[in-house]
Design an enzyme around this catalytic site. Structure first.
Site, short mmCIF file in Angstrom:
data_model
loop_
_atom_site.label_atom_id
_atom_site.label_comp_id
_atom_site.label_asym_id
_atom_site.label_seq_id
_atom_site.Cartn_x
_atom_site.Cartn_y
_atom_site.Cartn_z
N LYS A 190 -6.29 -13.51 11.13
CA LYS A 190 -5.62 -12.56 12.03
C LYS A 190 -5.41 -13.09 13.44
CE LYS A 190 -6.93 -8.31 9.57
NZ LYS A 190 -5.71 -7.72 9.08
N TYR B 65 -14.43 -4.64 3.19
CA TYR B 65 -13.08 -5.05 2.80
C TYR B 65 -12.91 -6.51 3.19
CZ TYR B 65 -8.13 -5.77 2.46
OH TYR B 65 -6.90 -6.29 2.12
N ASP C 86 -17.49 -12.92 7.63
CA ASP C 86 -16.04 -12.77 7.56
C ASP C 86 -15.59 -12.15 8.89
OD1 ASP C 86 -13.45 -11.95 7.27
OD2 ASP C 86 -13.74 -10.92 5.35
N TYR D 124 0.83 -1.21 0.00
CA TYR D 124 0.00 0.00 0.00
C TYR D 124 0.86 1.26 0.00
CZ TYR D 124 -3.44 -3.40 1.71
OH TYR D 124 -4.25 -4.50 1.87
C1 LIG Z 1 -12.50 -8.56 7.33
C2 LIG Z 1 -11.24 -8.96 6.62
N1 LIG Z 1 -11.26 -10.01 5.78
C3 LIG Z 1 -10.16 -10.43 5.15
C4 LIG Z 1 -8.95 -9.78 5.34
C5 LIG Z 1 -7.73 -10.26 4.59
O1 LIG Z 1 -6.88 -10.91 5.46
P1 LIG Z 1 -5.35 -11.13 5.08
O2 LIG Z 1 -4.71 -9.79 5.08
O3 LIG Z 1 -4.82 -12.05 6.15
O4 LIG Z 1 -5.31 -11.78 3.74
C6 LIG Z 1 -8.89 -8.68 6.18
C7 LIG Z 1 -7.63 -7.96 6.38
O5 LIG Z 1 -7.56 -6.85 6.85
C8 LIG Z 1 -10.07 -8.25 6.85
O6 LIG Z 1 -10.08 -7.21 7.68
#
Ligand SMILES: Cc1ncc(COP(=O)(O)O)c(C=O)c1O
Length: 416
Positions: free
Chosen positions: A267, A135, A238, A7
């Site tokens: 995470k 996101y 998610d 980024y």
């Molecule tokens: C809600 C959500 N889903 C998916 C992801 C993507 O995860 P990763 O960065 O481990 O690929 C993120 C990352 O910030 C996220 O906040």
């Protein structure tokens, strides 16, 4: 420069801060400065850095095996973690498929949802419904369900599968009846018209994180469950960002009282020690893949899925979460953030909001946050705002004093 940073415009990027080591909530820089990490390294280092319990678990696992494939082989850490996740997530999520990052977890969830319908004979349900301001990650499928305009990925519009989007829910976490009805009407209308082509509705429950920290109500999700069921549309949570306490409960789903068909964890799952994700599914979903017909199998298998080190870390992290009662600590963090972040005012401030261990100051114009990163670093805090949001999502082991220091910095910035 050989190292390409994320980024970032590599031509104009300011030099990144060089970290020599880290411990608890503190980053030790090579120039001697110490910074309190207010954002847990993109929200994953939930128990802080260099935790002795997790370190010991990794060392022990390393003497057994660092990796073994899950195709045709199995091992105890993966089986134990799957059992543990089933026991601790909402009732009915009885099956676990591992991935190696949040984005890959989302890809797996989308593929599962579409194949679920195909296995059941519905070949037209190939689209996903998502929310604006969402996101879900940076891989192609995940990008396709991010906000199509604001979500950093509009450049790839021609490549991405065309999905359907609803406006982000309005009204905040405590949305009143009229805001909730407004949000639900939009969902119902969308599904009334397009359910024949929509396989699943994917949401970040309660907190839309990287797409703009939009908080919304559990009632919306409860009703969304019913509306999705009425239209034979799967519901995907998610929880890569919200899982493991970030929204104030172990999982955001716990505040809704419902079980999604698919839930993605990442995470905090591995507490910042390794990339990994877990995609949880209900019996209904899993059973749709059981068949004498090989083509109904789920054809996915990232090399590092179920990596024994990652599974051991996750098991150790979950044990810490429970033994050290992180949920109570998260409540204390929430209460300090409410006391200190909610009252922040200033010409630039549009809104302040707090939920669980997440505190956000939204401004009208991103220009008002220019310089805040250096301002914070000069005061011993690592802060990384994006767009119009300055926020904190601290490690849960942060001390009250450290948390106040983060809040002092935010207050001082907006006062000036
Ligand atoms: C809600 C959500 N889903 C998916 C992801 C993507 O995860 P990763 O960065 O481990 O690929 C993120 C990352 O910030 C996220 O906040």
């Amino acid at each position: 420069m050989s190292l390409w940073y994320p980024y970032a415009q590599m031509k104009t990027m300011s030099p990144p801060l060089d970290v020599a080591s880290a411990s608890g909530a503190v980053l030790q820089l090579t120039d001697g400065r110490k910074l309190i990490d207010s954002i847990s390294s993109w929200w994953c280092v939930i128990h802080g850095y260099n935790h002795p319990v997790i370190n010991a678990a990794i060392q022990q696992q390393l003497t057994q095996m660092s990796h073994v494939m899950l195709g045709g082989l199995t091992h105890e850490p993966a089986r134990k973690l799957a059992d543990k996740l089933v026991a601790m997530t909402p009732d009915g999520l009885n099956h676990v498929f591992f991935g190696d990052s949040g984005s890959v977890g989302v890809e797996i969830a989308l593929k599962m949802a579409i194949q679920y319908h195909k296995n059941a004979g519905s070949h037209d349900k190939t689209q996903i419904l998502a929310l604006e301001k969402a996101y879900h990650g940076d891989t192609i499928g995940a990008m396709s369900v991010c906000d199509p305009v604001e979500g950093m990925h509009s450049l790839f519009a021609g490549l991405l599968p065309q999905q359907r989007f609803l406006p982000a829910p309005i009204g905040g976490f405590d949305a009143d009846e009229s805001a909730t009805q407004h949000n639900l009407k939009l969902l119902s209308a969308m599904l009334d018209e397009h359910a024949n082509t929509i396989a699943a509705f994917i949401v970040e429950p309660l907190i839309q994180a990287a797409g703009g920290f939009n908080f919304y109500s559990p009632t919306y999700l409860k009703e969304a469950r019913r509306i999705c069921d009425e239209h034979n549309v799967l519901l995907i949570f998610d929880e890569v960002a919200t899982g493991f306490g970030r929204a104030g409960s172990l999982f955001a789903a716990d505040q809704t009282g419902i079980t999604p068909d698919i839930m993605v964890l990442g995470k905090g799952l591995t507490a910042g020690y390794a990339g990994h994700s877990a995609v949880m599914a209900t019996d209904r979903l899993f059973n749709a893949f059981l068949s004498d017909d090989e083509s109904k199998s789920f054809m996915h298998g990232p090399t590092f899925m179920g990596n024994p080190m990652a599974c051991t870390i996750a098991l150790s992290s979950i044990e810490l979460f429970e033994k050290e009662d992180r949920l109570s600590r998260i409540q204390q963090i929430e209460s300090i953030l409410k006391d200190r972040i909610l009252p922040i005012t200033g010409k630039a401030v549009k809104d302040t909001r707090v939920l669980g261990a997440t505190g956000v100051v939204e401004v009208d114009d991103s220009a008002s946050l220019q310089g805040v990163q250096n301002f914070a670093a000069d005061r011993g805090v690592w802060l990384r705002p994006f767009g119009t949001y300055a926020y904190t999502m601290p490690p849960y082991v942060i001390t009250d004093e450290q948390l106040h220091q983060i809040c002092d910095v935010l207050q001082a910035w907006f006062k000036q």
